[in-house]
Design a protein around this motif. Structure first.
Motif, short mmCIF file in Angstrom:
data_model
loop_
_atom_site.label_atom_id
_atom_site.label_comp_id
_atom_site.label_asym_id
_atom_site.label_seq_id
_atom_site.Cartn_x
_atom_site.Cartn_y
_atom_site.Cartn_z
N LEU A 135 -8.83 -5.70 -3.24
CA LEU A 135 -7.63 -6.37 -2.72
C LEU A 135 -6.39 -5.50 -2.95
N VAL A 136 -6.28 -4.99 -4.17
CA VAL A 136 -5.14 -4.16 -4.53
C VAL A 136 -5.17 -2.83 -3.77
N ALA A 137 -6.33 -2.19 -3.74
CA ALA A 137 -6.45 -0.89 -3.09
C ALA A 137 -6.12 -0.96 -1.60
N GLN A 138 -6.54 -2.05 -0.95
CA GLN A 138 -6.30 -2.17 0.49
C GLN A 138 -4.82 -2.32 0.81
N VAL A 139 -4.10 -3.04 -0.04
CA VAL A 139 -2.65 -3.16 0.15
C VAL A 139 -1.99 -1.80 0.00
N PHE A 140 -2.39 -1.04 -1.02
CA PHE A 140 -1.83 0.29 -1.22
C PHE A 140 -2.19 1.24 -0.08
N LEU A 141 -3.39 1.09 0.47
CA LEU A 141 -3.78 1.91 1.62
C LEU A 141 -2.88 1.61 2.81
N ALA A 142 -2.66 0.31 3.06
CA ALA A 142 -1.81 -0.09 4.18
C ALA A 142 -0.37 0.41 4.01
N ARG A 143 0.09 0.45 2.76
CA ARG A 143 1.45 0.89 2.47
C ARG A 143 1.54 2.40 2.24
N LYS A 144 0.42 3.09 2.39
CA LYS A 144 0.33 4.55 2.23
C LYS A 144 0.72 5.02 0.83
N VAL A 145 0.25 4.29 -0.17
CA VAL A 145 0.44 4.69 -1.56
C VAL A 145 -0.71 5.60 -1.98
N LEU A 146 -0.41 6.79 -2.43
CA LEU A 146 -1.40 7.82 -2.73
C LEU A 146 -2.54 7.32 -3.62
N GLU A 147 -2.20 6.57 -4.66
CA GLU A 147 -3.20 6.20 -5.68
C GLU A 147 -4.23 5.20 -5.20
N ASN A 148 -4.10 4.70 -3.97
CA ASN A 148 -5.11 3.79 -3.45
C ASN A 148 -6.49 4.45 -3.47
N TRP A 149 -6.51 5.77 -3.25
CA TRP A 149 -7.79 6.48 -3.20
C TRP A 149 -8.47 6.53 -4.56
N LEU A 150 -7.71 6.59 -5.64
CA LEU A 150 -8.30 6.59 -6.98
C LEU A 150 -8.96 5.25 -7.29
N ILE A 151 -8.34 4.18 -6.84
CA ILE A 151 -8.93 2.85 -7.03
C ILE A 151 -10.22 2.73 -6.23
N TRP A 152 -10.20 3.24 -5.00
CA TRP A 152 -11.40 3.17 -4.16
C TRP A 152 -12.55 3.97 -4.76
N ILE A 153 -12.26 5.13 -5.31
CA ILE A 153 -13.32 5.94 -5.93
C ILE A 153 -13.98 5.15 -7.05
N PHE A 154 -13.16 4.54 -7.90
CA PHE A 154 -13.66 3.75 -9.03
C PHE A 154 -14.53 2.59 -8.57
N VAL A 155 -14.02 1.80 -7.63
CA VAL A 155 -14.74 0.58 -7.23
C VAL A 155 -15.96 0.90 -6.37
N ASP A 156 -15.89 1.96 -5.57
CA ASP A 156 -17.02 2.31 -4.71
C ASP A 156 -18.23 2.76 -5.53
N VAL A 157 -17.99 3.42 -6.65
CA VAL A 157 -19.10 3.82 -7.53
C VAL A 157 -19.84 2.58 -8.03
N ILE A 158 -19.09 1.54 -8.39
CA ILE A 158 -19.72 0.29 -8.85
C ILE A 158 -20.48 -0.36 -7.71
N TYR A 159 -19.89 -0.37 -6.52
CA TYR A 159 -20.53 -0.99 -5.37
C TYR A 159 -21.86 -0.33 -5.03
N VAL A 160 -21.97 0.95 -5.21
CA VAL A 160 -23.23 1.65 -4.92
C VAL A 160 -24.36 1.02 -5.70
N GLY A 161 -24.14 0.79 -6.99
CA GLY A 161 -25.17 0.18 -7.82
C GLY A 161 -25.50 -1.24 -7.40
#
Length: 206
Positions: A135-161
């Motif tokens: 939820l947080v990462a998507q808002v930052f992506l829409a607002r073009k906040v750089l750190e959204n990608w760091l949140i996605w990396i973290f959560v996507d690793v969990i999602y893989v499992g």
């Protein structure tokens, strides 16, 4: 080995294949700062509403509905770039946004997890935590906040499992690729930010 691959492929659904393809395309386009990521993303999240419902990942299903709305907002926001800019400028996260984000993740994890534990949902609290981070990462992506990608990396690793455990193998592969794309997105956006800063400094010195 070939027979095992054929058997695995036969268990994949066309719906999941379509979701994977559109999902990969939209995330890649976001990473390279292309506004067309948003309309393709709306198609992908619509598909995954049905996929996650069948997998009983109800928090993820609800997340796709949220993504659908934010995708429309992101499409609008990215189209409203300054007249002298080819793209909407990249921003960096503020201390206030960090505090609000941490609070939002804790709040939604506890709220959703407490509700979902009384349903047939799989991994109610883990699923809710990943949902809250997304939820947080998507808002930052829409607002073009750089750190959204760091949140996605973290959560996507969990999602893989999670998706491997739920036998959503193609989706697990997609999220593993998302990690690589998110890393590329972070590096590319950081380079754009550095270019913006240099240009702004030159204007001030002129």
């Amino acid at each position: 080995m070939i027979h095992l691959l054929q058997d695995w492929w036969n268990h994949q659904t066309w719906l999941e294949i379509a979701g994977v393809i559109t999902g990969l395309i939209c995330v890649y386009l976001a990473a390279i700062n292309n506004i067309w990521n948003w309309p393709i993303a709306t198609i992908s999240v619509t598909i995954y509403i049905f996929i996650f419902f069948e997998a009983r990942l109800f928090a993820d299903m609800g997340l796709q509905v949220y993504f659908f709305v934010v995708n429309l907002y992101g499409w609008y926001y990215w189209s409203m770039r300054p007249a002298d800019e080819k793209k909407v400028p990249v921003a960096t996260i503020t201390k206030r946004e960090i505090l609000l984000s941490v609070g939002a993740v804790i709040f939604f994890t506890v709220l959703l997890g407490s509700l979902l534990k009384y349903t047939t949902a799989s991994f109610p609290y883990l699923d809710s935590f990943c949902t809250a981070c997304s939820l947080v990462a998507q808002v930052f992506l829409a607002r073009k906040v750089l750190e959204n990608w760091l949140i996605w990396i973290f959560v996507d690793v969990i999602y893989v499992g999670v998706y491997i455990y739920k036998d959503l193998h193609l989706t697990a592969v997609m999220y593993a690729i998302y990690v690589a794309i998110a890393l590329k997105g972070y590096l590319d956006w950081r380079r754009d930010l550095q270019s913006q800063t240099a240009t702004l400094n030159n204007k001030h010195q002129a």
